[in-house]
Design an enzyme around this catalytic site. Structure first.
Site, PDB file in Angstrom:
ATOM      1  N   SER A  89       4.959  -2.733  -1.569  1.00  0.00           N
ATOM      2  CA  SER A  89       3.894  -3.744  -1.536  1.00  0.00           C
ATOM      3  C   SER A  89       2.694  -3.222  -2.370  1.00  0.00           C
ATOM      4  O   SER A  89       2.568  -2.161  -2.637  1.00  0.00           O
ATOM      5  CB  SER A  89       3.217  -3.662   0.029  1.00  0.00           C
ATOM      6  OG  SER A  89       1.935  -4.416  -0.115  1.00  0.00           O
ATOM      7  N   HIS A 123       5.108 -15.815   5.406  1.00  0.00           N
ATOM      8  CA  HIS A 123       4.363 -14.356   5.471  1.00  0.00           C
ATOM      9  C   HIS A 123       4.246 -14.086   6.802  1.00  0.00           C
ATOM     10  O   HIS A 123       3.101 -13.281   7.458  1.00  0.00           O
ATOM     11  CB  HIS A 123       2.747 -14.333   4.946  1.00  0.00           C
ATOM     12  CG  HIS A 123       2.316 -13.268   4.310  1.00  0.00           C
ATOM     13  ND1 HIS A 123       2.142 -13.268   2.944  1.00  0.00           N
ATOM     14  CD2 HIS A 123       1.914 -11.927   4.829  1.00  0.00           C
ATOM     15  CE1 HIS A 123       1.653 -11.853   2.497  1.00  0.00           C
ATOM     16  NE2 HIS A 123       1.556 -11.316   3.867  1.00  0.00           N
ATOM     17  N   PRO A 145       8.508  -6.385   1.580  1.00  0.00           N
ATOM     18  CA  PRO A 145       7.320  -5.585   1.231  1.00  0.00           C
ATOM     19  C   PRO A 145       6.184  -5.876   2.445  1.00  0.00           C
ATOM     20  O   PRO A 145       6.125  -6.853   2.947  1.00  0.00           O
ATOM     21  CB  PRO A 145       6.695  -6.364   0.098  1.00  0.00           C
ATOM     22  CG  PRO A 145       7.409  -7.639   0.073  1.00  0.00           C
ATOM     23  CD  PRO A 145       8.596  -7.621   0.835  1.00  0.00           C
ATOM     24  N   ARG A 160       1.343 -14.924   9.188  1.00  0.00           N
ATOM     25  CA  ARG A 160       0.168 -14.064   9.153  1.00  0.00           C
ATOM     26  C   ARG A 160      -0.889 -14.811   8.451  1.00  0.00           C
ATOM     27  O   ARG A 160      -2.155 -14.395   8.270  1.00  0.00           O
ATOM     28  CB  ARG A 160       0.362 -12.906   8.455  1.00  0.00           C
ATOM     29  CG  ARG A 160       1.266 -11.784   9.545  1.00  0.00           C
ATOM     30  CD  ARG A 160       1.911 -10.750   8.710  1.00  0.00           C
ATOM     31  NE  ARG A 160       0.681  -9.701   8.528  1.00  0.00           N
ATOM     32  CZ  ARG A 160       0.194  -8.932   9.426  1.00  0.00           C
ATOM     33  NH1 ARG A 160       0.746  -8.682  10.687  1.00  0.00           N
ATOM     34  NH2 ARG A 160      -0.587  -7.818   9.111  1.00  0.00           N
ATOM     35  N   GLY A 199      10.125 -14.091  10.861  1.00  0.00           N
ATOM     36  CA  GLY A 199      10.720 -14.400  12.233  1.00  0.00           C
ATOM     37  C   GLY A 199      11.867 -14.019  12.545  1.00  0.00           C
ATOM     38  O   GLY A 199      12.791 -14.111  13.780  1.00  0.00           O
ATOM     39  N   TYR A 225       0.393  -8.861  -5.610  1.00  0.00           N
ATOM     40  CA  TYR A 225      -0.575  -9.984  -5.336  1.00  0.00           C
ATOM     41  C   TYR A 225      -1.303  -9.986  -6.592  1.00  0.00           C
ATOM     42  O   TYR A 225      -1.694  -9.270  -7.280  1.00  0.00           O
ATOM     43  CB  TYR A 225      -1.316  -9.424  -4.370  1.00  0.00           C
ATOM     44  CG  TYR A 225      -1.014  -9.310  -3.055  1.00  0.00           C
ATOM     45  CD1 TYR A 225      -0.745 -10.474  -2.093  1.00  0.00           C
ATOM     46  CD2 TYR A 225      -0.767  -8.168  -2.362  1.00  0.00           C
ATOM     47  CE1 TYR A 225      -0.303 -10.639  -0.815  1.00  0.00           C
ATOM     48  CE2 TYR A 225      -0.270  -8.158  -0.821  1.00  0.00           C
ATOM     49  CZ  TYR A 225      -0.004  -9.191  -0.352  1.00  0.00           C
ATOM     50  OH  TYR A 225       0.647  -9.129   0.996  1.00  0.00           O
TER      51      TYR A 225
HETATM   52  C1  HOC Z   1      -4.749  -7.746  -2.034  1.00  0.00           C
HETATM   53  C2  HOC Z   1      -4.368  -8.361  -0.919  1.00  0.00           C
HETATM   54  O1  HOC Z   1       0.507  -8.775   3.194  1.00  0.00           O
HETATM   55  C3  HOC Z   1      -0.647  -8.636   5.483  1.00  0.00           C
HETATM   56  C4  HOC Z   1      -0.779  -8.286   3.835  1.00  0.00           C
HETATM   57  C5  HOC Z   1      -1.994  -8.921   3.087  1.00  0.00           C
HETATM   58  C6  HOC Z   1      -2.512  -7.924   2.380  1.00  0.00           C
HETATM   59  C7  HOC Z   1      -3.397  -8.664   1.357  1.00  0.00           C
HETATM   60  C8  HOC Z   1      -4.031  -7.800   0.363  1.00  0.00           C
HETATM   61  O2  HOC Z   1      -1.294  -7.712   6.218  1.00  0.00           O
HETATM   62  O3  HOC Z   1       0.036  -9.438   5.783  1.00  0.00           O
END
Ligand code: HOC
Length: 382
Positions: free
Chosen positions: A108, A268, A79, A271, A301, A131
């Site tokens: 996402s 993630h 996602p 990030r 990665g 989320y």
């Molecule tokens: C509601 C929160 O996964 C990224 C995204 C972060 C988005 C956060 C949204 O840019 O890694």
């Protein structure tokens, strides 16, 4: 159409040329000083796979059983938020690819195309990524909407109590959805091809979510999510529940005990936390903890087919990629995406051949460094 993509690094280089700096740095950037991202890559690069010879590897099988479906490729689509920043219609390109190759497509919460359309275009292969958002009722509204749309799998992301600080995107004033001020104006003017094709259709929007709590000081409810929140969600969602963003074996064990159908080991893409351990090392530790049969997925990665094979060797049952697909679409649209996708599949197949193996399951069963099998030696060396 040939797009000159022979590796994900080719795609990244071409994407860097075509995208405005703000967009490239949003996609490419990681948390903090990006030291964690560098270590995560190095940990994958440092895994060595020893070839085995004379094993008749003329017929190789890349298909992998994933829940009740047979995925044609051993990797799927992570996602990713705001994919359409890479090129107009990127979400749809990914959905079409998922439908063609029967691989999961992570949709996402902050996708730029609505979840209903993506489920349809993906031929039912979309998984909705959730989320915790807004107040608790906002979360449940999304869950209800996903259920009404016909989603069978929810991917709950648990590593974003707050959105990580990624200095590269912050320097460009990136926000979701982004605003166009004087700084962006110069950036867009210097990248006219992207600007004409993307902005002419209006700024890519968030189609499932109004984004009110993306900003850093209004995230109370997401940050307040705890084990009770998880249990409530588990009770409310009748379908498959994958929990993404786990790096600690104790968290994995608790999620398994509380009824998560699978865990996606992930940082993630580094990030969120610059200090995070390399996710590939966490994968091996979590596989040891949860045992050989519990479903474990992996992302973070992965840049090549060899990396996919390494993740299986470290204990993954399925692997997801994100950034390389965005680079490929930025570089060459749908043709670029297909070209990189084919490169990845070829690399997986050739790597299996080198290792004397004919399918991914054999690799998973034999290659774990701790199980003493001699077929492949996969070891992390520093
Ligand atoms: C509601 C929160 O996964 C990224 C995204 C972060 C988005 C956060 C949204 O840019 O890694």
């Amino acid at each position: 159409r040939q797009t000159g993509i022979h590796s994900s690094e080719d795609a990244r280089r071409l994407a860097r040329r075509s995208l405005p700096w703000m967009v490239f740095d949003y996609i490419d950037g990681s948390a903090g000083e990006e030291h964690g991202a560098m270590l995560a890559r190095r940990a994958i690069q440092d895994i060595r796979l020893t070839p085995r010879v004379l094993r008749n590897v003329s017929r190789r099988e890349l298909r992998v059983q994933l829940f009740d479906k047979l995925a044609v490729r051993p990797f799927g689509i992570s996602p990713m938020g705001m994919c359409n920043l890479s090129t107009p219609g990127a979400d749809l390109m990914l959905a079409r690819l998922a439908a063609r190759d029967r691989v999961p497509h992570g949709v996402s919460t902050v996708a730029s195309t609505d979840m209903e359309t993506l489920l349809k275009v993906s031929g039912g292969m979309a998984w909705f990524q959730l989320y915790f958002s807004g107040d608790g009722s906002g979360t449940m509204k999304l869950v209800e909407r996903a259920r009404a749309a016909g989603y069978g799998t929810l991917v709950l992301t648990v590593d974003v109590p707050e959105v990580g600080r990624r200095p590269r995107e912050l320097r460009h004033g990136f926000k979701m959805p982004f605003r166009i001020g004087p700084r962006q104006f110069v950036d867009f003017a210097l990248h006219p091809r992207w600007s004409l094709s993307t902005l002419i259709r209006g700024r890519p929007q968030m189609a499932n979510f109004d984004g009110r709590d993306y900003v850093f000081d209004r995230t109370e409810s997401r940050a307040a999510a705890d084990w009770t929140t998880f249990e409530r969600l588990r009770a409310a969602w009748p379908g498959k529940l994958v929990v993404k963003g786990v790096l600690h074996p104790d968290d994995a064990l608790r999620l398994k005990a509380l009824g998560a159908d699978a865990i996606q080991v992930s940082s993630h893409g580094c990030r969120q936390l610059d200090a995070a351990p390399p996710a590939i090392e966490a994968l091996a530790a979590i596989r040891q903890a949860v045992g050989p049969t519990y479903p474990l997925f992996y992302d973070s990665g992965i840049r090549s087919g060899e990396d996919v094979v390494k993740a299986y060797a470290m204990g993954a049952d399925f692997v997801f990629l994100g950034r390389p697909l965005l680079y490929a679409m930025a570089a060459g649209g749908e043709a670029g995406l297909h070209q990189l996708w084919d490169v990845l599949a070829q690399e997986v197949s050739l790597t299996l051949a080198q290792l004397g193996l004919t399918d991914m399951a054999a690799l998973r069963e034999r290659a774990l460094p701790h199980n003493g099998d001699q077929a492949v030696q996969a070891a992390i060396s520093r």
